[in-house]
Design an enzyme around this catalytic site. Sequence first.
Site, PDB file in Angstrom:
ATOM      1  CB  THR A   1      33.120  47.376  40.607  1.00 30.52           C
ATOM      2  OG1 THR A   1      33.960  47.215  39.471  1.00 30.52           O
ATOM      3  CG2 THR A   1      33.677  46.627  41.795  1.00 30.52           C
TER       4      THR A   1
ATOM      5  CG  HIS B   1      39.319  47.202  40.901  1.00 35.61           C
ATOM      6  ND1 HIS B   1      38.108  46.757  40.427  1.00 35.61           N
ATOM      7  CD2 HIS B   1      39.134  48.508  41.233  1.00 35.61           C
ATOM      8  CE1 HIS B   1      37.221  47.752  40.472  1.00 35.61           C
ATOM      9  NE2 HIS B   1      37.820  48.812  40.960  1.00 35.61           N
TER      10      HIS B   1
ATOM     11  CB  SER C   1      16.977  51.961  38.104  1.00 33.21           C
ATOM     12  OG  SER C   1      16.847  53.122  38.912  1.00 33.21           O
TER      13      SER C   1
END
Length: 309
Positions: A49, A122, A242
Amino acid sequence: MPGFRKGYVRLGPNKVVMPLYYLEFAERIEDMKVRDSDIWVISHPKTGTTWTQEMAWVIGNDLDFEGAKTPLPERFPFLDHSPLFDYTDILPKIPDFKLPDFVNDSVSYIENMPSPRYIKTHLPWELLPKQIRDGSKKPKIIYVARNAKDTCVSYYHHCKLLEGYTGNFEDYCKLFLGGSLCFAPFWPHVLNFWKRRDEQNILFLKFEDLKKDLPGVIKKTADFLGKDLNEDQVEVLSNHLSFASMKNNRAVNYEAATEINRKFNLVLAEGQFMRSGKVGNYKEVMSPELIDKFDCWIQENLAGSGLTF
């Protein structure tokens, strides 16, 4: 749960597990005014997420890395934050601490945001605002999914770190498989978006694809958001996204939240919000018997869906 939760309820046709406190917000979320200009990132917890949020926000804001220094929960708030954590009994014990607005009432915080709003949730399909479900509003929705075994391992560590879970891993797996954790059951959550993946306003992503081909997913997401990125921009954003960069970036790594929990002894577990970011991490902690049990459960639930991980 150290004071955050006073019980749970099951809601809707899939008997979704939510904290009892959610009921105080349910009607407001149901009737929430959605905007077509909204960008929503929706997921089951611990499926990528935060990664997807940061990618979507930076692309949507034309690679504004200076703006991205603002903490992610402020610029990309979590709709169900307040319903998840009831601080009523906790705040009187820590009088020198004030909840940020996006925690104190996440629903109002989002209602008052200027467009375009970036919203994380969610909540499964059946608990989303009515205007999304009935199609009267069509915000852009990015759904991110992850293989169930890695999701379970990551969610276990998350619940220990941020929600005060004190049980063992084996018992946690039983709760996961049995659909007895917050936002469960797992498969209806994923499959309700998978079956809508061809709708124009929905983009379905997989954590595993983000790991395998981040530049490719960045381009796909940029196209979905109507943005055109050149190869240099894709490379710069890939570096920003990253795992090492994200883990060390205080705007996105939720270290501030874990520090507050430790400072006031709200949760006793040690660890970091961004833990390993690996695919196949479950092999290090699950027994062969448990893996077999998960594999049977996965096969049974994905049969005929066309979804694979």
